[in-house]
Design an enzyme around this catalytic site. Structure first.
Site, PDB file in Angstrom:
ATOM      1  N   ARG A 249     -24.963  -3.135 -26.792  1.00 15.11           N
ATOM      2  CA  ARG A 249     -25.454  -3.637 -28.070  1.00 15.11           C
ATOM      3  C   ARG A 249     -26.703  -2.853 -28.474  1.00 15.11           C
ATOM      4  NH1 ARG A 249     -24.667  -8.862 -29.881  1.00 15.11           N
ATOM      5  NH2 ARG A 249     -26.055  -8.250 -31.575  1.00 15.11           N
TER       6      ARG A 249
ATOM      7  N   ASP B  58     -13.934 -15.438 -26.440  1.00 11.93           N
ATOM      8  CA  ASP B  58     -15.212 -15.907 -26.979  1.00 11.93           C
ATOM      9  C   ASP B  58     -15.256 -17.419 -26.774  1.00 11.93           C
ATOM     10  OD1 ASP B  58     -17.631 -16.018 -28.279  1.00 11.93           O
ATOM     11  OD2 ASP B  58     -16.865 -15.577 -30.273  1.00 11.93           O
TER      12      ASP B  58
ATOM     13  N   CYS C 128     -18.406 -11.463 -25.634  1.00 10.52           N
ATOM     14  CA  CYS C 128     -19.620 -11.139 -26.385  1.00 10.52           C
ATOM     15  C   CYS C 128     -20.834 -11.933 -25.918  1.00 10.52           C
ATOM     16  CB  CYS C 128     -19.394 -11.321 -27.880  1.00 10.52           C
ATOM     17  SG  CYS C 128     -18.793 -12.960 -28.340  1.00 10.52           S
TER      18      CYS C 128
ATOM     19  N   GLN D 143     -21.451  -6.117 -32.793  1.00  9.70           N
ATOM     20  CA  GLN D 143     -20.877  -6.437 -31.490  1.00  9.70           C
ATOM     21  C   GLN D 143     -19.593  -5.660 -31.257  1.00  9.70           C
ATOM     22  OE1 GLN D 143     -21.941  -8.872 -28.870  1.00  9.70           O
ATOM     23  NE2 GLN D 143     -20.516  -7.457 -27.896  1.00  9.70           N
TER      24      GLN D 143
ATOM     25  N   ARG E 273     -28.983 -12.089 -39.648  1.00 11.79           N
ATOM     26  CA  ARG E 273     -28.046 -12.890 -38.843  1.00 11.79           C
ATOM     27  C   ARG E 273     -28.030 -14.265 -39.481  1.00 11.79           C
ATOM     28  NH1 ARG E 273     -26.028 -13.010 -33.372  1.00 11.79           N
ATOM     29  NH2 ARG E 273     -25.910 -15.131 -32.529  1.00 11.79           N
TER      30      ARG E 273
ATOM     31  N   HIS F 155     -18.713  -9.864 -37.144  1.00 11.17           N
ATOM     32  CA  HIS F 155     -19.767  -9.477 -36.205  1.00 11.17           C
ATOM     33  C   HIS F 155     -19.576  -7.986 -35.871  1.00 11.17           C
ATOM     34  CE1 HIS F 155     -22.951  -9.810 -33.486  1.00 11.17           C
ATOM     35  NE2 HIS F 155     -22.498 -10.700 -32.617  1.00 11.17           N
TER      36      HIS F 155
END
Length: 316
Positions: free
Chosen positions: A304, A236, A276, A144, A114, A141
């Protein structure tokens, strides 16, 4: 389901850098595997295909969901996860990425990273001889997005032909939702203010994929146009990690892109809302939407764990 089932997927040894690298059939198989692993977990069925396996987790960006879900996921699959911050690695002291990749490949069975720059992910994958998983970069991402579409499938019973409206910053999250949506045959609509639209290259790739799958892409500056008739509404934060200094500027730019009750009226009556997380109630979304009956954010967050378990089981 046993090890032979995982072998039959044909994904062992692959990297998971972005959804564009996987066929629609492969993505659907990963989603279906995630649903099956979730069923096993709920039924308390022990399934340890990764017994004796170790995942190295490199974090240059802090995280709640990513760290906990990957660490718990490896445990549930019988393996072990090793947390590695930048301060734990010689990368933070000047060791080149290729050397780090070579060394970790001798110790581990897989690497999850990450980080900020997508180029770091790509260089790590180029030099590692074990699977590398993209747990977030500034560009994408994919973990996700896979969990998001798994969640939609659970609630809607299908993916192909649905409309997903993404309202907000054309960031890494938007990119993965676009590519994943096109791969899975959805109609993707993105509404962003000028200067914050998704990358042109990602738009072009999404349209090319959609032309093959029956999906579509709309990129607009009009939030109402994007959300009209949507089955799925997604947003988001306005200032993603690394852009906090732009918070005030972005608040002004995104003022007309808040997902609120008035805007949500233009979606389908049975729309589902996704985010998310972490969310800033009162900024990109109102409490009236994110805490409403339409919101499935905690199912999404839970998935997730199971979607990433599918990736780990299939690749490792």
């Amino acid at each position: 389901m046993g090890a032979e089932h995982l072998e039959a997927l044909g994904l062992k040894g692959r990297d998971f850098l972005g959804l564009a690298d996987y066929t629609p059939d492969e993505l659907r198989k990963l989603i279906d595997l995630g649903i099956e692993l979730k069923r096993k977990n709920k039924a308390n069925e022990v399934f340890h295909p990764l017994a004796g396996k170790t995942l190295g987790m490199i974090f240059e960006k802090s995280s709640t969901r990513t760290r906990v879900s990957f660490e718990v996921g490896m445990y549930q699959l019988g393996g072990h996860a090793l947390f590695l911050s930048r301060n734990d690695l010689q990368i933070g002291r000047g060791e080149i990425i290729s050397d780090t990749a070579g060394v970790l490949s001798r110790y581990l069975d897989g690497i999850m990273i990450r980080t900020f720059g997508h180029d770091i992910l790509l260089e790590l994958a180029e030099h590692a001889s074990i699977p590398v998983i993209n747990a977030l970069t500034d560009h994408s991402h994919p973990c996700q997005a896979l969990a998001d579409y798994m969640t939609v499938l659970e609630h809607k019973g299908k993916l192909e032909g649905l409309k997903i409206a993404y309202i907000g910053d054309g960031n890494n999250m938007a990119h993965s939702l676009m590519i994943g949506g096109a791969k899975l045959g959805l109609h993707v609509a993105v509404a962003s203010p000028e200067g914050y639209t998704p990358a042109e290259g990602v738009q072009a790739d999404t349209r090319a994929i959609a032309a093959q799958t029956g999906g579509s892409l709309l990129v607009t500056g009009d939030a109402r146009e994007a959300i009209e008739g949507a089955d799925i509404v997604y947003t988001d934060v306005w200032a993603s990690m690394g852009f906090e200094e732009e918070q005030k500027i972005r608040e002004k730019a995104f003022a007309a892109y808040q997902v609120n009750e008035e805007l949500a009226r233009y979606a389908k009556p049975d729309y589902v809302f996704l985010h998310c997380l972490p969310a800033h109630r009162g900024e990109e979304v109102t409490a009236g939407v994110i805490d409403s009956k339409h919101s499935i954010i905690f199912d999404e967050a839970e998935n997730r764990l199971h979607a990433q378990k599918a990736i780990l089981a299939a690749l490792l």
